[in-house]
Motif scaffolding. Structure first.
Motif, short mmCIF file in Angstrom:
data_model
loop_
_atom_site.label_atom_id
_atom_site.label_comp_id
_atom_site.label_asym_id
_atom_site.label_seq_id
_atom_site.Cartn_x
_atom_site.Cartn_y
_atom_site.Cartn_z
N VAL A 107 12.10 -2.63 5.91
CA VAL A 107 10.66 -2.38 6.59
C VAL A 107 10.90 -3.45 8.01
N ASP A 158 12.89 0.00 13.29
CA ASP A 158 12.39 1.31 14.77
C ASP A 158 12.85 0.66 15.97
N ARG A 191 10.36 -0.74 1.36
CA ARG A 191 10.17 0.44 -0.54
C ARG A 191 11.06 -0.71 -1.11
N ALA A 243 2.84 1.50 9.57
CA ALA A 243 2.60 2.62 11.12
C ALA A 243 1.08 2.98 10.63
N ASP A 244 0.60 2.54 9.66
CA ASP A 244 -1.03 2.94 10.03
C ASP A 244 -2.18 2.12 10.24
N GLU A 285 -1.21 1.22 13.88
CA GLU A 285 -1.95 2.36 14.58
C GLU A 285 -3.72 1.53 14.89
N ASP A 294 4.28 3.80 1.94
CA ASP A 294 5.20 4.43 2.14
C ASP A 294 3.92 4.63 3.59
N GLY A 295 4.15 4.79 4.78
CA GLY A 295 3.41 4.60 5.98
C GLY A 295 2.08 3.75 6.00
N GLY A 296 1.63 2.90 5.51
CA GLY A 296 0.74 1.61 5.39
C GLY A 296 0.69 1.08 6.01
N SER A 324 0.58 -0.53 -0.08
CA SER A 324 0.44 0.13 -0.48
C SER A 324 1.28 0.90 -0.21
N THR A 339 9.78 -4.41 13.33
CA THR A 339 9.54 -3.10 12.30
C THR A 339 11.34 -1.90 13.06
#
Length: 314
Positions: free
Chosen positions: A158, A200, A143, A43-44, A47, A39-41, A37, A198
């Motif tokens: 990722v 992080d 990515r 993390a979203d 959440e 970048d950011g998918g 989906s 992930t």
């Protein structure tokens, strides 16, 4: 976050680990679809699972599967050169390496259709009497990209997962004699899991800028090796960059680190004839991989299927 694929009785779902529970996303959402989906998918999605899960299950009530049950591709590197030296010594060869090993990070394509979950039984490869484990870490591409720079290629990763590159050593000896790369020796099983963790989550495990979580492998409760990821002669940035030369890497592709030194039975051979080694994996053995930040896998070896011989007798 720690993303998992799990089955609570109604088929595979994707979610995140939260202590002793799994917080699930809606049915039909896979980890691969999230990675695709953009970048950011991820993390979203994490959440969303944390704040408003579609379901919450006790970890003991679900079966954890591979976080990526069918990755687009699996490549396995050989980035710990002391592992190779240990294998050479076990086979009675000189541990001096050809200069090519210091020029590029070696890798081969493995079987994306033979993925096992972190607690699945592992059948012995058909026809093998020298079945082995390999303690590795898999990097998961988030990515995509091509012709990546080794100084920045790590940012295309990722997350990471434990990776067990199950190997039929007797088949491998034949593969090596054929001279065209790994074949049936690496075909039967790869374990990924228990989670896609992930990047992080690993910041506290960096040493001098390199990932350095502790890793271990045990057979029947006896630890056979401990090591750290920063022992890699080629780091993940260099490996991913080399793999990407002239080809597209895609979200969900898995790239293995290669085996932590001492992290396979071959390196512990104590007889001049590897076929006579008494500690190849047998049905009933339990293999555990563990790592700081990763969790652990725990799998029982079970009998494999027989083979129908070729005209040659093999």
């Amino acid at each position: 976050m720690k993303f998992v694929t799990y089955d609570g009785g109604s088929g595979p779902r994707t979610g995140i680990l939260d202590g002793e529970t799994v917080r699930g996303l809606r049915a039909g959402v896979s980890l691969l679809s999230i990675l695709n989906s953009g970048d950011g998918g991820l993390a979203d999605a994490g959440e969303s699972a944390r704040r408003s899960p579609d379901e919450v299950c006790a970890l003991d009530d679900v079966r954890l599967m591979s976080p990526l049950p069918r990755p687009p591709s699996v490549r396995d590197g050989l980035c710990f050169l002391d592992h190779l030296r240990g294998c050479y010594r076990a086979l009675g060869r000189s541990s001096e390496l050809h200069e090519a090993w210091s020029q590029v990070p070696a890798f081969y394509f493995s079987n994306a259709g033979s993925i096992l979950g972190p607690f699945d039984d592992v059948p012995v490869a058909p026809g093998s009497a020298m079945f082995d484990l390999e303690l590795e870490v898999g990097a998961v591409i988030g990515r995509g990209g091509r012709d990546l720079d080794p100084h920045t290629a790590e940012t295309n990763i990722v997350g990471y997962t434990l990776f067990n590159d199950w190997t039929a050593r007797d088949h491998q000896l034949r593969d090596l004699a054929l001279g065209i790369g790994m074949g049936k020796s690496k075909d039967s099983a790869i374990t990924l899991g228990p989670a896609l963790v992930t990047v992080d989550e690993f910041e506290d495990y960096r040493r001098d800028g390199r990932l350095a979580p502790e890793l271990s492998a045990a057979v029947n409760g006896e630890v056979i090796t401990r090591g750290t990821l920063d022992q890699m002669d080629w780091d993940f940035g260099e490996l991913v960059a080399f793999v990407s030369r002239g080809v597209d890497l895609n979200p969900g592709d898995v790239i293995g680190s290669g085996t932590v030194p001492g992290g396979c039975m071959l390196e512990h051979v104590d007889t001049p004839d590897v076929a006579d080694f008494a500690h190849w994996l047998q049905p009933g053995d339990v293999v555990t991989l563990a790592g700081q930040g990763f969790g652990q896998t725990r799998q029982r070896i079970v009998p494999g299927v027989g083979v129908v011989p070729l005209s040659s007798g093999f």
